[in-house]
Scaffold this active site. Structure first.
Site, PDB file in Angstrom:
ATOM      1  N   SER A  41       0.738  -1.062   0.090  1.00 46.72           N
ATOM      2  CA  SER A  41      -0.053  -0.018   0.029  1.00 46.72           C
ATOM      3  C   SER A  41       0.915   1.476   0.074  1.00 46.72           C
ATOM      4  O   SER A  41       1.778   1.472  -0.938  1.00 46.72           O
ATOM      5  CB  SER A  41      -0.964  -0.197   1.025  1.00 46.72           C
ATOM      6  N   ASP A  55      -8.639  -3.358  -5.997  1.00 45.81           N
ATOM      7  CA  ASP A  55      -8.780  -4.096  -4.727  1.00 45.81           C
ATOM      8  C   ASP A  55      -9.339  -3.706  -3.459  1.00 45.81           C
ATOM      9  O   ASP A  55      -9.442  -4.163  -2.362  1.00 45.81           O
ATOM     10  CB  ASP A  55      -7.397  -4.553  -4.232  1.00 45.81           C
ATOM     11  N   HIS A  81      -7.278  -5.410  -0.627  1.00 43.13           N
ATOM     12  CA  HIS A  81      -6.232  -4.991  -0.303  1.00 43.13           C
ATOM     13  C   HIS A  81      -5.691  -5.324   1.106  1.00 43.13           C
ATOM     14  O   HIS A  81      -4.485  -5.473   1.159  1.00 43.13           O
ATOM     15  CB  HIS A  81      -6.582  -3.373  -0.158  1.00 43.13           C
TER      16      HIS A  81
END
Length: 310
Positions: free
Chosen positions: A107, A254, A276
């Site tokens: 991320s 995602d 995610h």
């Protein structure tokens, strides 16, 4: 004589087959340089028994990797987090005697790793971006649009998210890293990442959804990501990611990052059936049972680095 040799080879083959899997895999993840895992927004190294990279460090170490899990600000700009990471990279190199590190960021950890590789490529062997926000997130754009800087909504949002980041930092034994959720949102927005990429372009695709340079200034670049926001009915977080996925207007994502935005360097895949959090084996291992285990992907990447001499 031929029979004796053939019998000996058959016995050896049988003996290898009877070895436990761990023995057969010895050295599979043993990279030349240490692996450093970097968390994303509102992330941590571990809070009690719960790891951000759930079960991943131990799986990598089991077959030879030297693994370090760093802790940077749970919420702050890419540059601030990058400087914090750079300090810890220097400490890791001093402690291990290694010349470089392999950075793996999830991320916001992706751009954070890229910052270090850009300003100190001599210290970095590779950058692997997992669900990285490399060209911005529509979710950050929506948040900034709904709560523009200076508005009452923004003041409330910043207050709550800064508080959350501080709590996460405290519970994970943080060292007093500063928190700035507005700076984090701005860094993760489309405009913010475009500005960042202008200064740190290494590995970023020059087309909308292509692949970037595989190697820049001696640093190898890789990426992978998911494209299934709702992946496990037992995971209580999945409905929220299904909701945030609406911000992408139908583009593959995602739940927090679009597939195209996640691309960096050599793209391994951008469409795993993960959301995610699945990408780092969360929530506590509740991922898509019909997809490759995310722990396996980290092991495969370590082996890929090992085979590349990194």
């Amino acid at each position: 004589m031929k029979r004796i040799v053939m019998g000996w080879l058959a016995a050896c083959t049988l003996a290898i087959g009877l070895l436990p899997a761990s023995a057969q895999a010895a050295g599979y993840t043993q990279t030349k340089y240490p692996i450093v895992l970097i968390h994303g927004l509102f992330g941590f190294d571990n809070i009690g028994p719960v790891e951000y990279f759930y079960g991943i460090p131990s799986a990598l170490r089991a077959d030879g990797a030297r693994v370090f899990v760093v802790q940077v600000s749970a919420a702050n700009s890419t540059e601030v987090r990058g400087e914090q990471l750079l300090t810890q990279v220097r400490q890791i190199l001093a402690a291990t005697g290694a010349g470089k590190v392999n950075l793996m960021g999830h991320s916001h950890g992706g751009p954070t790793a890229r910052y270090v590789a850009s300003v100190r490529p001599d210290l970095v062997a590779s950058v692997t971006s997992i669900g990285g926000v490399n060209k911005g997130s529509a979710v950050a754009d929506v948040l900034l649009g709904v709560a523009p800087a200076g508005s009452l909504q923004n003041t409330a949002l910043v207050s709550v998210t800064n508080g959350l980041a501080s709590i996460i930092n405290f519970l994970s034994g943080g060292s007093g890293n500063t928190q700035n959720s507005l700076a984090a949102a701005q860094s993760l927005s489309t405009a913010g990442t475009l500005k960042f990429n202008a200064k740190h372009p290494q590995g970023v695709p020059t087309t909308a959804c292509g692949q970037g340079a595989y190697s820049v200034n001696g640093v190898a670049y890789y990426s992978w990501s998911g494209a299934k926001p709702y992946s496990n009915v037992l995971d209580v977080v999945d409905p929220a990611l299904a909701l945030t996925s609406l911000a992408f207007a139908g583009a593959k994502n995602d739940g927090l990052v679009s597939s195209c935005s996640s691309r960096l360097g050599r793209v391994i895949r951008d469409d795993y059936a993960f959301n995610h959090l699945d990408e780092v084996n969360q929530t506590v291992g509740l991922t898509n049972i019909f997809e490759t285990n995310p722990v396996t992907l980290f092991r495969q990447q370590a082996n890929r680095l090992r085979n590349a001499g990194l």
